[in-house]
Design an enzyme around this catalytic site. Structure first.
Site, PDB file in Angstrom:
ATOM      1  N   GLU A  33      80.325   4.887  36.191  1.00 10.61           N
ATOM      2  CA  GLU A  33      81.584   5.535  36.550  1.00 10.61           C
ATOM      3  C   GLU A  33      81.763   5.581  38.066  1.00 10.61           C
ATOM      4  OE1 GLU A  33      83.904   6.327  34.552  1.00 10.61           O
ATOM      5  OE2 GLU A  33      82.825   6.015  32.665  1.00 10.61           O
ATOM      6  N   TRP A  34      83.016   5.652  38.483  1.00 13.93           N
ATOM      7  CA  TRP A  34      83.346   5.642  39.912  1.00 13.93           C
ATOM      8  C   TRP A  34      82.753   6.836  40.655  1.00 13.93           C
ATOM      9  CZ3 TRP A  34      86.210   9.683  42.015  1.00 13.93           C
ATOM     10  CH2 TRP A  34      86.787  10.560  41.089  1.00 13.93           C
ATOM     11  N   TRP A  89      75.438   2.550  22.982  1.00 17.28           N
ATOM     12  CA  TRP A  89      76.001   1.621  21.997  1.00 17.28           C
ATOM     13  C   TRP A  89      76.956   0.623  22.642  1.00 17.28           C
ATOM     14  CZ3 TRP A  89      75.096   0.295  17.054  1.00 17.28           C
ATOM     15  CH2 TRP A  89      76.077  -0.438  16.386  1.00 17.28           C
ATOM     16  N   GLU A 135      70.292  -0.132  22.115  1.00 16.38           N
ATOM     17  CA  GLU A 135      70.749  -0.090  20.717  1.00 16.38           C
ATOM     18  C   GLU A 135      71.192  -1.482  20.256  1.00 16.38           C
ATOM     19  OE1 GLU A 135      73.415   3.182  19.823  1.00 16.38           O
ATOM     20  OE2 GLU A 135      72.595   4.353  21.455  1.00 16.38           O
ATOM     21  N   THR A 150      68.886  10.805  14.598  1.00 16.72           N
ATOM     22  CA  THR A 150      69.052  11.122  13.177  1.00 16.72           C
ATOM     23  C   THR A 150      70.462  11.632  12.895  1.00 16.72           C
ATOM     24  OG1 THR A 150      67.887  13.176  13.733  1.00 16.72           O
ATOM     25  CG2 THR A 150      66.646  11.508  12.544  1.00 16.72           C
ATOM     26  N   TYR A 151      71.411  10.758  13.109  1.00 16.44           N
ATOM     27  CA  TYR A 151      72.816  11.034  12.822  1.00 16.44           C
ATOM     28  C   TYR A 151      73.530   9.702  12.632  1.00 16.44           C
ATOM     29  CZ  TYR A 151      72.133  11.088  17.952  1.00 16.44           C
ATOM     30  OH  TYR A 151      71.713  10.836  19.235  1.00 16.44           O
TER      31      TYR A 151
END
Length: 472
Positions: free
Chosen positions: A70-71, A99, A140, A211-212
């Protein structure tokens, strides 16, 4: 508490069993700042006494070197680091990946010893430059999503070389060793394709198991985001899609329980039911539910958005078999966690001697206390209490945890009154910020027709030219 992470072997295990070494790891997402209104979240909103470890997500990579994304990451790093002034035991880490980052940069970096050395050297410099205590790998996933099979072993090599470089640097500088952790998959096929569990566990300080996302709108039927146990009618690979199976798989295949950190989601997945009258687990769906007004992602609601759904008349149900709630209204359905399911999971964590809890993400809990009527950060405070961390000495008396306010920040800030103040002002008005006629420091925040009166920070006034708090 945080000093216990440097202990190994029997001493660590004994402390964990006594309940004095649980970790409470909280991720912060650097895009939460862009959420509108009461959803906007920056490091200044964090209670520094809430978690034992905070992880800033995410950093990026360019030419095998760690980079910002991010900037304003550098400014946010500074605010993140300042939290340690309120809590000397707090550890802050920087996560790389995520992700959306994909796998290609990791694959290219681990491919050669030279690239790995370049990466690790850049990490050591970067972490010290911005005051971080360690690095969290969020690849991921190795061996999946375009990552070749050899990346499974090369990820182990990367983690080993990172740990060894951190140890060497600590000896040379006489500084505390930088931590190395990883966020890892909970799905069995991804675990098998991506991780050499016994070897990896030797070098990681902690293993954050995600775990989701066990179920979501991609499946075509309703399902819980993070069930503790399998559903009675689950068959085949669906029997693996629960916290119990995933955590025990990691443990049985070589990861020490005290290094395994269970993932707790402060969000849920929502769906559109095909038939409003068929609203249980496994009911047919036609796609993702509508985006929330703050997180603005179809099929995904923050906990505080779920509380708004419940206040709007949704029916809440409890699934005894999986120890998690769900809610529905008309054709809208959401599977999620609440304070009760967090408490039950935390008890299961302790009974099975796992190392602690990880929350994705601190900015998805009801951090203002506005939506759920359960105080600020109700989910994370539930974990803090359940894990026996309430007595930790920490001074957060001067720390703001209200919505952000700074010149040019559209989200506004300050102390929010109840929606009963100025009731009716926002009726018929578009969402947004409006001036209060008799108070230049105050403004109305209209959200879905609900009226909130807020104040800018001291010294700032509401500026109608930018609809933000600005210098007087």
């Amino acid at each position: 508490m945080a000093k216990l992470i440097f202990l190994t072997g029997l001493a660590f295990l004994l402390n964990a069993q006594l309940g004095s070494a649980y970790q409470l790891v909280c991720y912060f997402s650097n895009w939460a700042q862009y959420r509108p209104g009461l959803g906007s979240f920056k490091p200044d909103n964090i209670d520094p006494c809430l978690c034992t470890h905070l992880i800033y997500a995410f950093a990026g990579m360019s030419n095998s070197e760690i980079t910002t994304i991010e900037w304003n990451d550098v400014a946010l790093y500074s605010s993140f680091n300042d939290l340690k002034k309120k809590n000397s035991q707090l550890k802050i880490l920087l996560a790389i990946g995520g992700w959306n980052f994909g796998t290609a940069p990791f694959t290219a970096m681990v491919a050669t010893p030279e690239n790995r050395k370049t990466f690790i050297s850049s990490v050591i410099k970067f972490l010290h430059q911005y005051g971080f205590d360690g690095l969290d790998f969020d690849w991921e996933y190795p061996g999946f999503r375009g990552s070749p099979s050899q990346d499974k072993h090369l990820f182990t090599v990367l983690v080993q070389e990172t740990r060894e470089a951190f140890e060497q640097e600590a000896k040379q500088t006489n500084k505390p060793r930088l931590l190395v952790t990883a966020a890892v998959a909970a799905g069995i096929s991804n675990i098998q394709a991506g991780y050499e569990i016994p070897q990896l566990s030797q070098y990681l300080d902690f293993i954050h198991v995600m775990t989701y996302d066990f179920h979501g709108s991609w499946e075509g039927y309703t399902g819980e985001n993070s069930p503790l146990y399998k559903y009675p009618t689950d068959t085949g690979s669906n029997t693996y899609l629960n916290v119990e199976y995933a955590m025990n798989y990691w443990k049985k295949n070589g990861a020490p329980a005290e290094k395994l950190i269970i993932g707790f989601p402060a969000y849920g997945h929502n769906f559109i039911l095909r038939d409003a009258s068929n609203n249980g687990i496994g009911a047919p769906t036609s796609g993702a539910g509508p985006a929330g007004p703050y997180t603005r992602e179809a099929g995904f609601w923050a906990y505080y958005e779920i509380c708004a759904f419940l206040k709007d008349g949704a029916t809440e149900a409890w699934d005894d078999s999986q120890n998690v709630p769900y809610a529905y209204k008309g054709t809208e359905w959401v599977g999620y966690d609440n304070v009760n399911s967090f408490r039950i999971k935390a008890q299961w964590l302790k009974e099975n001697n796992f190392g602690g809890a990880m929350v994705w993400a601190i900015d998805l809990d009801d951090f203002t206390g506005t939506f759920c009527n359960q105080g600020k950060f109700p989910l994370i405070n539930t974990l803090k209490d359940a894990l026996g961390l309430k007595s930790a000495t920490c001074n957060a008396s001067t720390q703001s945890s209200e919505p952000n306010s700074s010149p040019g920040n559209e989200s506004g800030s300050g102390n929010k009154s109840s929606s009963s103040e100025g009731r009716g002002y926002c009726a018929g008005k578009a969402d947004g910020l409006y001036p209060v006629a008799d108070n230049r420091n105050a403004f109305w925040n209209c959200v879905n027709g609900i009226t909130y009166k807020q104040n800018c920070l001291t010294g700032l006034v509401f500026d109608t030219s930018c609809h933000c708090c600005n210098w007087a």
